[in-house]
Structures are given as C-alpha cells and as structure tokens.
Design a protein around this motif. Sequence first.
Motif, PDB file in Angstrom:
ATOM      1  N   PHE A 168       0.801  -1.221   0.000  1.00 36.38           N
ATOM      2  CA  PHE A 168       0.000   0.000   0.000  1.00 36.38           C
ATOM      3  C   PHE A 168       0.839   1.279   0.000  1.00 36.38           C
ATOM      4  CE2 PHE A 168      -2.541  -3.278   2.105  1.00 36.38           C
ATOM      5  CZ  PHE A 168      -3.697  -3.218   1.361  1.00 36.38           C
TER       6      PHE A 168
ATOM      7  N   ARG B 219       1.224  -4.631  -7.884  1.00 36.17           N
ATOM      8  CA  ARG B 219       0.411  -4.393  -6.701  1.00 36.17           C
ATOM      9  C   ARG B 219      -1.019  -4.974  -6.827  1.00 36.17           C
ATOM     10  NH1 ARG B 219       0.516   1.353  -3.853  1.00 36.17           N
ATOM     11  NH2 ARG B 219       2.471   0.424  -3.148  1.00 36.17           N
TER      12      ARG B 219
ATOM     13  N   LEU C 178      -2.558  -7.534  -4.084  1.00 30.34           N
ATOM     14  CA  LEU C 178      -3.791  -7.197  -3.353  1.00 30.34           C
ATOM     15  C   LEU C 178      -4.879  -8.234  -3.586  1.00 30.34           C
ATOM     16  CD1 LEU C 178      -3.977  -3.316  -3.831  1.00 30.34           C
ATOM     17  CD2 LEU C 178      -3.317  -4.589  -1.787  1.00 30.34           C
ATOM     18  N   SER C 179      -4.947  -8.720  -4.810  1.00 31.70           N
ATOM     19  CA  SER C 179      -5.948  -9.755  -5.103  1.00 31.70           C
ATOM     20  C   SER C 179      -5.660 -11.014  -4.301  1.00 31.70           C
ATOM     21  CB  SER C 179      -5.952 -10.049  -6.596  1.00 31.70           C
ATOM     22  OG  SER C 179      -6.861 -11.078  -6.890  1.00 31.70           O
TER      23      SER C 179
ATOM     24  N   ILE D 214      -6.628 -10.492  -0.660  1.00 30.66           N
ATOM     25  CA  ILE D 214      -8.077 -10.537  -0.405  1.00 30.66           C
ATOM     26  C   ILE D 214      -8.606 -11.964  -0.440  1.00 30.66           C
ATOM     27  CG2 ILE D 214     -10.317  -9.838  -1.323  1.00 30.66           C
ATOM     28  CD1 ILE D 214      -8.927  -7.262  -2.267  1.00 30.66           C
TER      29      ILE D 214
ATOM     30  N   SER E 166      -4.833   2.903  -3.757  1.00 32.40           N
ATOM     31  CA  SER E 166      -4.666   1.479  -3.439  1.00 32.40           C
ATOM     32  C   SER E 166      -5.477   1.105  -2.205  1.00 32.40           C
ATOM     33  CB  SER E 166      -3.177   1.177  -3.221  1.00 32.40           C
ATOM     34  OG  SER E 166      -2.433   1.460  -4.380  1.00 32.40           O
ATOM     35  N   THR E 167      -5.429   1.946  -1.217  1.00 35.98           N
ATOM     36  CA  THR E 167      -6.182   1.653   0.007  1.00 35.98           C
ATOM     37  C   THR E 167      -7.674   1.590  -0.254  1.00 35.98           C
ATOM     38  OG1 THR E 167      -4.467   2.779   1.282  1.00 35.98           O
ATOM     39  CG2 THR E 167      -6.593   2.403   2.360  1.00 35.98           C
TER      40      THR E 167
ATOM     41  N   ASP F   3      -9.190   1.126  -3.162  1.00 33.38           N
ATOM     42  CA  ASP F   3      -9.502  -0.024  -4.017  1.00 33.38           C
ATOM     43  C   ASP F   3      -9.522  -1.314  -3.211  1.00 33.38           C
ATOM     44  OD1 ASP F   3      -9.739   1.605  -6.209  1.00 33.38           O
ATOM     45  OD2 ASP F   3      -7.677   1.277  -6.904  1.00 33.38           O
ATOM     46  N   PHE F   4      -8.602  -1.414  -2.273  1.00 29.96           N
ATOM     47  CA  PHE F   4      -8.544  -2.596  -1.417  1.00 29.96           C
ATOM     48  C   PHE F   4      -9.831  -2.727  -0.594  1.00 29.96           C
ATOM     49  CE2 PHE F   4      -7.334  -4.175   2.878  1.00 29.96           C
ATOM     50  CZ  PHE F   4      -7.161  -5.504   2.538  1.00 29.96           C
TER      51      PHE F   4
END
Length: 1913
Positions: A1393, A1401, A1405-1406, A1409, A1437-1438, A1440-1441
């Motif tokens: 992040f 990234r 992130l995927s 999750i 990024s945050t 979207d996460f």
Amino acid sequence: MERPKKSKIQHSADSLFILGKNQDRKRETATAPSASTSKKAKIGLVPPHSSVSTSISSSSVANDNWDDSASFECENFDLISSVLQATDQQDSDKIVSLVCSAIKSLSSPKTKNDSVLISSLLYLAKIRPHIFGNEKISAAMSSLLKTDSQHAVRHTNKNNAAVFAMAANLLSRGNFDKKKWQESFIKMYIDDAVNERLWVDLEECSFFTDNITAAFGTKVPPQKSSVSEGGATASQKDTLNALTEEESSDSLMSESSRNTEELQLNSRFFHIQDTVEKLVMDAIKDQFNRRQSSDFSTKNLLKFAATACGLPEVRSLVITRLELWLHNAKLVKPAHDLLEYICYNISANQPKDQEVLSQLLKMRLKTKPLINSYMNCLKDLINLQPNMLHMMMKSVVQQELLILYNARNPNNMGILATIFQAKPEAAATNLAEIYQEFLLLRDDCLKTLRVFLRELVKTLRYDINLVVFCKALMNNRQEFISQVETSEFRERCCFAIADLVCLCRFLSVSPHIRDAHNAITKSSHDQKSSLVYNFYAQMSEIQYESLTWIFQEVPKIYKLNSQDYSSLMNKILFLDPPESYAKFDSWPPEPERMLLLNLVSEVPLLQDSIWRIILIGVSKDISFSICDTVMIIDQIVRRACLLKYTEFPPLEVTKLEIIDFLFSMAEYHHPENIQLPSGYEPPKLAISQIYWKVWIILLILSAHNTGTIGAFCYANYPMLKMLMEMCITNQFTMTKPPEEEVQLANIEKSQIIQFEGYLAAATSKVVITESNSLLISQVMLMDPMGNARRPPKNVLEELHALNASHRLGHLLCRSRKPDLLLDIIQRQGSSQSIPWLSDLVQSNDGGDFNHLPVQCLCEFLLSNSNNISSENSRDVDLIAFLQNMLHSNDLNDYHSSYEVLEYFLRRLSSTSKYSRQSAIRAFKLLLKNMDPEQDKDVEESESDWLLKYLPAIPSFPYFAGRIIVQLRSACQVENSPELIMIYIQFISTNTLNDPVIEMMDHVACWSLLIVERSAVFASILPANADDPKFQTLNFLFIMFNNFIIKMKEAMTEITLPGDSDLLVVHFADGSQCYMHLNFIHALVILLCQSAEVDGAMALLDYFFPAESPTFPQAFSAETGDKVNILPDWLKLKMIRSSIDRMVDVALQDLTPEQVILFVQSFGTPIKSMSKLLALLDQAIVERVDLVNAVAFNRTYLSQFIEVQQMRGAKNGHIALKYLRSIDDKAQQTKDKKTPEKIDMLQCYDTAKNKPSTSSYHRSMSGKFSSNFHVSNLLGNIVDKNDDELKRMEIPIERRSVRTLKMNESGRNIHHNLSELIYSTHSFDIEIFAHYQLNFKNLMQIKLSQLINSMCIMLKEDKEKLTVTKTGIILDWFVQFDSELIRTNQDVQISLLFGKNIHIYRPYLLSLLIHHANWSTIAMAIDKLLNQNNSGIYDSSSTLDFLDAIIRNPKLWQGRDKAVPKHEQIEYVLLLDDSKVKAFINYILREEESNQALNIESKINDRVTLLLSCVMANELSLKMIRIHLNSSLVSQKIKNKFLKRLYMSIPHLFLDSKDDVVVNNVITEVNDYALKESSESVSDKWIHTIITILASLSNQRDFQALSSDTELALRKFAATHPTLLLRELSLIASLLTGRGYMDLYILRQEHHLTFFNQVLGVMELLQPMIFEDVYMNGLHKALNSFFVLLQNHGKDLMGLTYRVMDFVKTYTATNPLGAHVLISSNSELFAELYARNKNINSLQQIMTSSQFLAKGISIPALTTKQETNQINLTAKLGNMSRMSYEELLTTLQEIDYQTHKRPAQLVDIFGKLTELIFNDSSDIRNLAHAMLLKMLKHNPGNSIINSTCFNSYLQCLYSDDVNIAESVLDNLTEITISLQEHALEILSVVFNLGITSKMNTLAPLKKCINAIKLQNGC
C-alpha cells in the motif's frame, strides 16, 4: 248502518212484564193498575160510533188536528183494556181517540212521568203495532219530538228522556213495515240534531234515528259504534234515575228498542232523496250563515254534519271549515269526529270528493295529537278506498316537488309515511308510477326526485319496500310505454330509471343494517343476522329485476345504441366509478360513498342473474358484445365472492347449462361471408382471453358450489380439476411442460396457421406463416373436456392473486362430497402434502376445522409439533379440536377418532427418525390431560401417552387391534430402546385375551425383533433384577408363555393358513405345538436370559426338561421333514448363557469343528469355556484326525487356550500339549531350510555413507545446474543450524550444502539474495528453488529477514530486476507467506500500500483478499485506517482494497440473487469515527491527486464506498465538518465532497442548514450534479412521487393517494429544494400535452388538480427556481400552463391569477430569463390580457417593452391596497376572555378567510398551538386544521416545525384523552409534515397505545401506509 252508541235509560221491572216475557203477568198488569199511583189520571173515552177497521193507518184526519181526536177519557191503568176492547169492537176512532188522549196527557206541563201510562203505550205497541201507524197517532207522537213553538211539549218535557224514547220507539214500531216514511220525520230529526239534540243521541231511540240517518248513506267508523258520543242531559239522567228507583233496570223501552233493532234497517226516504239532501244542506248553510253562534250549537252542527257525511255535498261544504274547527280547542273532539266521518265516507267515484281530498290533504295541523289523529283518519281512508291512493300520493308528491317551499304542507311527509304504513306495496307501486310521469317531463327532474326519495326514506325510517318500488319503476305500463315511445327524452328517462334503482339500493342500507354489517365484518367468527340476510335478499332481487328489465324492456322501448347499453349495464351493476353515482346531488357523501357502494355491490349473485347476463350477451337483438359480457360476469362473480356473510350463499348455481353457454361465448367464429374449401372442417377454436376468463369464472362458481357444479366440473373437466388443485395447494408455478403439452401446442399452431391461411386466401391472398399470423396469439384449440392445458403466466398470476383475495382454496377444502382435499392428499402422498397443508391449516379462519380433513390437520400437527405453543390461539384450537374428536363418546365419531390415531400410528413405523419423533410429540400433545380426574401436580412419565392416556379414549376398545398392529410395525423400525420397551409393555398388557391366531402375529413380531435386531434387543436387556428393563423382559416372557399355553389348548381345534415356515414342534412330554422357526429361536434367546425371571423355569422345563436335557424336535408342517431348530449361532448364545441346562443342551452332539469354533469365540463365560475345553480334549483324544483337519491356525488356537486358562478356565491341557508339539516339529523343519538373514538396512547405510562431502555436494548440485555458485548461495540463504540437523539424524557426510553454518546478520542475507538474483540466470534460480527452497526448512527469524530482503528488492531495485526475476521474487514472497502480511506487517503493508505504485500491486492485493484469513484482513484495515498512517499509504490502493473487500464474491456466496426491494443493507465493514476520518482523508487526497494529474474524478464512487462501510444514521455532519476544517486540502475539494455527501444523504444536512458553508454547498448542488452527471439517492423517490401524482386519473387512486403524496412532495420541496429542482424537466415533461385536453377530461381525470399541485410546488421553490440553471425546465413547465390557459383560461380564473403572479415574481427576480419566456409567448400574453384586463399582475407583465412596441395599450396601473388583509392577531387578542361561541365563531371566520391565504396564519401561530389544548372538540379540531393548513403551505420552516412538534408531543402526553385523540385523528398529516421528527412522534404514539387504553392501531396503520408510499420507492 252502524251508528254511535246512545245513552241508555234505566227502566222498571213492570215494563219487562208488559213487553211480554211472561204473558200471564202481562195480563194481570193490564187489569190491575199499580198501587203506587197516588192520583188516578183520566183519559178521553172512545166514541161509541167509532169502529176499528183495517184502514186505521189510512185515516184522513190531518196531522195538525190530532188534538181534536183526544175526546175519550179513561184511567191510565184502564188504557190497555179500553184499547183492546175497542179493537175487539173494531172501533178505530175510539182507539185513535184513546191513544191521542194518552199522548196528550203525557204532553201536559202538569203531568209528571207516568210510568203506567208509558208502559201501557209501549205494551200496546208491542202487541198492536199497527195502531201507531195511524197518521194522527204518528202526528201526536211526532209532537212529542218536535221543537217548534207550536209544540210546547218539547220544552215542558225537555228533561223527560223517557217520553222522547217512548215516542221514538212507538213511531218506529208503527212504521216499521212502511218502505216510505214521512218527510216530517227527517225534518224533526234535523231540528233536534242541529239544535239541542235532546233525543237523537239516546240509545233507546237508535232504531228510529238509524232509519232516518240511513237516508244520508253515512258510513260510521267502527270505533264510533262502540264509544259514547254524548248522551242525555243531567235532568234527563235524574228522571231516568227516578224511574230506576221505582222499577227494575230492564225496562220496556230497552226491550222495545232491542225488538225494533231486530227489524230490517232500510232507507225510508229514497223517494225524496233530493229533498233530504236539500233539507240537510239548508240546515247546515243556515248555521253557517248565522253571524253568531255558541260553541254548543257549533258542536251540535259538527255532530250532525258527521252524521250526514254520507252526502257528497255535505263533505264538500264542511271540508272548507274543518281546519278551523280542528284548531278550536272547544271543538276539537266533534271536529275530529267529523274528520273521521269524512275520511270514512269519501269515495273515489264521486267527482266532488276529489276536491274534498285535495282540501283534506292541504290541511295544516299544528299540534301533535291532532296530527296523529289526522294521520289515523287518512289511514282509514286508504284502507276503505284503495283506489284513491294514487290520487292522494300524486297530490302530495306534486306539492312537495312543484310548489314553492313556503307553500308546502309540513304534513306532506307525514301523510306519505301514513300511506306507506297503511298500504306499503301499493304505495311503493304508485310512487313509482308518479316518478315515471315526472321523468317524462321536459325538464330534467332527476335531481329533485333523488332528493325527495331520500327524504321520504329517511322519514319512513327506512320502512319502505324499495324492491316493489324498483319493480314498479321498471315495469312499463302500457300508457307509459306509449308515452316513452313518443317522447324525445327516452334515453334520459332510461338512464334516470337506472339511476333511481341504484339510489334505491343505496337507500336500502339503513343504520341498523350498517351496524350489523360492521359487526359481521369485524368479527373473526361467522355471525347470523336476519337484517343482513333480508338486506342481501333484497339487493339480489333488485339486481335480478334490473337485469330482467335491461334484457326484456330496454331494447324494445328505449332502443339504446351499443355504447349507451354498455353504460347502462355498468351503471346498474355498480361497475362505474363511485363518483358517477353521486354526480347529481353529491349523495352518497364522499366519506360514506365507498362503504355504501361496497355494501350494495358486494351482494349475493343469483343464478338467474347470471343467466340473464348470458342471455344478454348471446342475444342477437341486443348490441352487446360477447367480450363485454364475459368481462362483466367475471367482475360481478368476483365481487359476489367478497361477501363475508356466510348464511346467504353468495353464488348458488345449479344449472349446468351455464357451463355450455360460457364456453360457447368463448368460441371463435370466422366471418360468415368467407367460404372455406369444401371438405375442410375448421378446428374448434376459442378466443384465448375469453377462454381463460371462462375457466376462472367456472373455478369461482365451482368453489362456491362444490356439491353441484363443482363436483361435475371436477369429474369431467381436467383443466378445471388442475386449477382446483392449484388453489387448494396454493401452488401456481408449473414445471417444464410435459411432452403431451408440447405436442398439442405444435398441433394447435399448425391447425391455426392452416385455418388462417384459408381465411387469408379468401380475402387478402397473403400466405400465412407463424411470423405473420394474427390468430396464433389470439385463439387456441377449444377442448374443454380434453387434457389440461398449461395456463399462461398472466393467468397463473391472476389465479394466485384471486386465490389469496377470494379464498377459493378454503372453499374447495370445505367440500366433502366430493372430498377434493382428501383426494389430492391421497394422490400426492403425505411427503408432498406437508408444505401446503401446513399453510392451509395456518390460514384457516375462525378456528373452525370441521371443513378440513382429519389427515390435513394431522399433517399440520406433525410438521409443527416442535413449534406448538400454548400462547398461539390457533395451535390451542387445533389441539382442542382433535382432542374432542378423540374423546367423543358418540359412536358415529369413532371412525373420525381412529382416523386421527391411525394417521399418527402409521408415522411411528416411518423409516425417518424425525417423522417418528414428530408423531410421538403429536401423541403427547393430543393425549395428555385427557383424564379430567388427573392430578395436575403429579409428574408425567414419558410413557404415559401410550400406557395411560391412549387406552383411556372412548373408542380404544373398538380399535385396539388395529392400534396394536400399527405398534408392531413401529417396533420393527424403531431404534430407541425406551420406546421399544413401551411398545412391548403396551402390547403385552392389551393382548392377554387375544385369540391364538392374533397372538401368533404378536409373538412373530417380537421374534423378529429378538432374532433379527439383536443389537436393539441387547439394549433392552436388564443388567440385573433391579434394572427397570427387567420389567420388559418379564412382559416378553408373559406373551410367549401365553401363546404356548393357548396353542397347546387349541392345537386340535385350530386351523392355520398354509405357511411354509410353520413347524410342528414335538416336546418331551409328548405334546405338540405349531410354531415358527423364528419364534423358537427367540424363545431360546429369551430362556438364555431367564435366570431371574419369575415363572421362566416352567417354560424352561417345558422346552428343556431337567430329567432329559434335550431339545424339542421340529418338523415342517407342510412336508414333514425334520428341521434343525438350534443352529450354531443359537448354540453359541446358549453356551454364553448363565443357565447350566441351556449350556448342556447346546454342548450336546457337537462336532470337533463346532467345538474349535466355539472355543475361539469371545464372550464365553469361564464355566462354559471349561466345558468347551473339556470337549476339545476329548475330541483330540478320540478324533485327532478331525481336529487336525479343521485346526488351521494351531498357533492362534494354542495361544487362545493359554489365555482362557489364565482367565481361570479348566481343562484344555491335552489340547494345548498336542498343539505345541505340532508347532515345535514344524519350526525345526523350517529352520533347516531358511538361510541367515542379512541386515540389508545396515548394508545399505554403510554403502550410503561412503561418498565424501565434496563429491556428494557436487553430485547433488549437478542435478540442477553446472554452476556451483548457485548451490552455494542457496545453501547460505536457507541453511539450518547444526542442532536441528542433528535432531534429524542426518549423518555428517550427508548434510551437503546445508552443513554450511551461517552466523551472519540479515544484511548478509540481503547481500547473498541480491547476488543470487542479479548474477544468476533465471532458469537456474527457478530449478534449484523448486527442489531446495521450502519455508519449512527456515527458522522464523531467518524467514522474516528473507521476506524483508525481498520487499526491499521489489520496492527499491525494481529498475534492476527483469520481469522474470521480479516474478521469481513474487513467487517466493507468496510461497514464504501465503497471507502476504503475516510475517513482517509493516514492511509487507508498505510494499502493498505504499505510495510507490508498482505494476504487481493489483496481483498482490488480489491474493491478499482471496487467500488471507479474515483476521489478517481486519488487521490490515486497522493499520490502514489509523489516522496516523493515512498519509503514509497510497489513497487509491487503500480505497480499491477496501472496495474489493466489500465486493468479494466469496462473501456473498449462497445469498439470494433476487434481493427484496426493502432488504436491509448488510454491512461487511462498520467503521467508527476515527476510521471514518481516515477514510475521508484518503478520499480527499485521492481527489487532490487526480486533479493534479488531470485524471477523472472518483469522488462519487468513493463516497458511495464510504456509505457502504458506515451506517448513515450514525454519521455526524458536525464531526465531518470539524475534520474537514482540519484537513489541508483545498476548500474546493472539501465542498465537492460535501456536495456528493449531501446528494447521497440529504437528511444528514437538515440540522445544519443555518451553517453558511453548508448552505452554500446545498445551493451549488445542482451545478455540481449537472457538471458531474451525478445521481442522487432522492432521484428515484422524486420520480416515483411525481409520476404517482401525474397518473391519478382513477377516482379511487386519487382519493387514496393524492393528498398524502402532494404533502410529501411539498415537504421535500421545502426541505431539499435543490434536489427537487434537478427533476424540473421531468415535471415539465409530465405536464406537456395535458393543456390540450377537454375541460371535462381535465376535471374528471384530475389533470387540473395536477396542474395546481405542480404550481404549488413551484411557488414553494421560489426564488431558487428562477435561476438560469433551471431555465429550460421552468420555461417548458410554464409553457404547458400557458397552453392550458389559452384553451381554458376563461374557466380557470383562479389558476390564471396564480400563474400570472408567478410570472410577475419571475420578472422581478430574473428579468432576462423572464424576458425570454415572455418574448416567446407574446401572442399568448396579449390574448390573455384581452380577456382578463383586470388582473393586476398581468398588467404589469404587459408593460414590458415588447408589448408596448406592438402598440398594445396598457392602462395606468392602479396600486390597490389589500383591503382584505386580515388582522388575525387582533381577532384572537382577547382569546381568554371570549366565550365558547365567540371563540368558535372567530376561528371559523379565520379558517374561511385564510382558506386561500394560509400564509397569514403565521401571525396567530402561537395562539393556535394553545388552542389545540382546548376542552372543546370543535375548537381543537379547527385549531388542528389551521395548523396543518399552515404546515402544508410551508413545511420547510424549521422554527414552526419544531414548535408544532413540541406542542403535539404535549398533546399526546396530556391527561385528557380527547386532546390526545385529536392529534391521533391527524397523525398522518402531522407525520408527513414533520418528517424530520417522524420517529419521535410515532414512538410516542406507539408507547401511548401500549401504556394507555387508547386505540392507536388505526392511526398508526394509516400513517405507516402513507410513509410506506414514500419508502416504497
């Protein structure tokens, strides 16, 4: 002729003898005069030359000279003898002389009452009546009665009533045989009757007076013949009393009068009738002409006039003054009598009586007694002269309808009421005929007739036969028909009749009927009411008569066109809108209109009514379409089904012909002019829409007539059978259509296309295909009795709704002949019936379960046995119903009782454990508390339901056998030991006396349990004698023992059915028994457990006698072959028994093989094992060869024997020694043949340890790469410590690369990893890592260091790394930490992040999750949303996460895809305030970054994401504002965020509108929304509300929705104007085109109301609406208003004023925009000005330059002051000093004056809030109304809203219930107007309903419905 009762004279007893009751006494009296006479009177003597002849009556002597004939004198007591002597001598002159002398002596003033003389004359009249027929004697007698001056006798004998009575009786006796009487008689009667009435009222004169008055022809009212109307004077009474003292009460005159009354009463003056009439009229006129007359004379005149009322002239004369006489208090009684006589004698045949009747009906009486008497007289008149009824009614009705109000008779309605009471049916008929006459007048009298009829019904208190009235109104008399045919208003007349019939149905609803209907409607149970029953009968009859009239009369007489005929049908059947029935006089009033309409329309539908409608539809003479007919039948049938009153069947149909006619109407007929090819038979087609309607109609009819038409259709129409089943099961979804349906559909399609092709070939020559076919979608094959077809989806939906609203399924379930529900249950099976059966029982009304089959109720109880609650009344009712059925003592109910038991008993044998448990729970619910004497405190056992309560039901003895059979079946599947023991105990207890055949079945069941279900049987065996299970074993022994005993007893008599398994068992005592093999095995097993069972030894001795322990022998009963009854498994059980005898029997004749087998079995007791080992020793000694043959595993056997000996078993030593010897020999032989073993493992280890470390290292690394450097580096990276290698027992030589110790720090790890990555080929790294790298080989500390190094390389050295090597590091990163952030959180989160954006990234992130644990993700969220860290990480990024977390598909797996409309939001994340602030920081920084990089804004999505993570009602605008102020981003971005937030949560900003920044944000919302093309959460709501207002063309919808919807929209406009202004274009679009409609349509469909509502909202939006940004929508909307004013402006002056005022304000606020609008509509403004020059605002608009340039002259504007400005404060200034009337009047005046100016109410706002606490309900209601008016006008004033809210709460908390109820009455309007306080208001109302006795349910329900209208958007 009857006449009034006369006054009666008392007479002496002597008179009685003289009249001849005793002839001897009469004679003595005639010769012996009374001794009481003090002085002897003398009378004249008869001349000797006179002779009596037959011509006495014809004497020529004048009547006036009768005194001259009185020449003979004799004593009074000699009169009779003298007269008789003269009679014998035939001396008539002497007779006349003697009688005249006697009369003369009576007329002498000096003569007192001479009773002897009077009696003598009367006696002579009796025996010689013709004497007194002489003219002279008659004249003499008349002189006694005359009143002129020549006859002074009247005055002298004024009080001598006896003389008058005597004279009248003598005259009547003397003239009784004469048909013609003298004129003098009538004259003297009139004289006395008009004057003093001295003798006409005497009862003794009645025959004489009655003969006289018979000439008048007067009819005497019945009551007058029995009531005295006067009598003798006081002096006359004294005289009579004196006579009474001397003589007995029965007088001569009384009997004389009675004797004369026996004579014929005739009119004796018919020959001089005209003279009589003249005399009477002259006498009456003479009295009228007197200037002064006493009340006494007038009273006598009225009495005489009443007597003479038989003469028409008298009636005509006296009727003119009758009203005055009635009002005279002194003449009331005789005047009333005269009124009665007139009414009793009036005749319809006399022309003069028409005027009399007219005058009679015009009388105006004032006092109530007079009016009541008047009405009674009219009632008599009606009863006597029914022919005058029509004349009377017509006269009264005309007075009411055609005469001015002041001239109307106030008694008219009373007269009509009297008429209807006297002749109800005739009156109704005549009224209808009068109405028909009025309907044909040129002027339309319908409104007047309606009002009159309503008033009449009200006056009659609804006691009017409206059915007869309607029949007569629709009955077309011949004269009426001729008038209608020539009338130009016949269509109007026809519709007027229909309207009156509808009105009659409305008027049939009396208050009593309404109350009874309400009671039935509110009651949950069926109630009976004769009022309602009769009402429905009347309504049904009127409906039928109306349809008959429409069918038979209307087409012939009125000749209506198709449209009018359809309108007439809809009107008469109440299918028109409700307002159409009140358009003439606004009655019924709007509040009651729907109630009355429902009452009169939702009535039973007669079969004949349906038949009439069908005939109307199929008749070719009537222009009424088939489609309309079917639709009407469908509507009225559905409506009739809504009837709740069950005593009157709503649809009783028995004619099966209706079915055929309905299907015939659905049939499709091609045009007759089209010729089809010869030989072609067209298919029988039906119009689809009508066809399905017919099925629905038949379904409804069948549901209400299941015994007749329903049974027929169920048996003959598969389609209807399927629909019935759907309704019963409430399952309307159909699965994939069967193959037959698909084939039939294809055949249908091909036949229709072929048929349509022939039709087209004959007309358009077009080739028909499936694509261009018109009939495929409209018709279908018609085969009603064929296979069921798949209904269309819309039909199924319609059926579903119809079943819910009309309860068709419940009606069908009630049918028992046929039993449709039971049939479906039996066809579907219980497994399919559960869901819908439960629903069926739950939805049952009133707790009446009789209409449901027992199976249905039992199934419901089974499926809900876990959820049965005593608090649920439905469950309690069901349990009570079934218990009553079980506990009934009626033999007829025993079958139903067993049905209940049998249903649950069958479930006890179900293979499903749940079903069995449910059945037991059901039994416990039904059978407990069945014993009324049970002690409630005694704790119940689990077995009481079966052992105690079930045998207690009355029907148990009748069905015990069946119950036992079911329980036996249950034992074969039950696994619960406790239940099996209960079943055994129950069956054993209740089968002791069963016959042997049945007992055989019982023991067969237990045998199967014991033998086949050994595990279950073992669970019920007792551990010892004290175990409760011991009782079960005892019961089993009892059953088996009883069976054997009974079988032995019945062995010679019993005849058993052929059974191959049946055996004949021979016992040691020589007896035989039939037994099954299973029974023997079970018995043996039981005997094995019988050590402590009482009585078991006897059974053991019988089977296995102690003297000879052998077992019985069994032979097949069928073949006689011997059967082994003790197989090995059973012998083993016997061996394990504790009974020695059983063991001994089992050990008999065992083979070595069996012995070895039994020895090796586990669980054998030591004692039995010792016996087995002994047998084994014996077998080895005796038959060692057989032992060797079967002992395969001797080692195991020897070990087993050793173990048994260790347990304590004796014997077996021989066998053990033998087996060991055999094993030793075998081992020696094996050792000679087997080589020495080689320690292969040791050799292998030795060889494996030989290579050196270096060579091995090279060999291993050579497998992966030729580069030794790679291996060395990897070894350095992943090395483990030496201790760990030692623990793994790896030799030092084999440690290879891993033996390299690494004491370096993490920096060296990073250095080595960098060197490896940068200096090695990617392929080598991958291959070696694949085989060598494993995170399990790493210590945690080194793993952390390694991951840190990887993160550093990925973040800092990304330029040096190739894509491949980056991928390798990422793979290692994922392999070492699958959750990516668990090992070193800070470093890893920074990698994922951080602000440095990397291409990998999204991938990481995927993985995070999808792979990470939720706790890991939660940790990451906490770290990211820490305010201190919000500036460290990348915002996009945050966010979207967080977005991906919420939308993760795995989170929503298994959820419903079709989310309900009002589903509550399920929050995955719920953030607190600190995290919300961090979230906002991310949003602001991302937006700032995007603007700097010129990237598209994402703030809309981010705010939506924020609201998905926090509950909107927990957000605080104040907190957000404080946080934004502390943020460093630009104000523009902050405002943008607030604007988006406002559009998403408008209500969040309500409390902060005073904030300048917030106000600016709200004001700029529309610009922002337009630029960003953004949506608002309110858009959907606004669209729905506006669309609803625009589409309320239906009256019912308008009444239900318009007011609340408009108020909600005004509230929103005042609260959030900017959001509403965004939809201004939508509002304008909805207005477009409406202005061109006709004015009637505008009003009728409420378009004009919509214009006013929109204009009101636009006025609320001022001045914001005038801004340029809204110009297009505003101009478009105003143009629609201009079109409306251009077309209808002259009729809409109020709207014109408002529009012009609005435009004027627009001109003042935005001149440029207004200029554009006015310029584009200049011609319209000029036209409006030409028509409306007095509109001030329009004049100001016209002063603009463009109009002045066109030369339009505008007069000088006059600034008028507001003269009508109201000083409301001054009016209510002294409110506290006003009286109630003054205050109420003032408030009413203010309410009226502010009706169109509600804004002025603000001045008295405070006063109104005080008045809502007033004690008077009228004042409170007015105050509430004005407060609501003010709130509705401007619902956006927060100060007023807050104050009102507080006042309303105080009202609700008030101790005065009436004050609180006033608020409840207006709760809906209050809540919508104060929506910001709605939660608090509704909470207070709800708590009020709970804590007080007030009924708040209805207001809350209404309010919630209104709120749901908004929330439902």
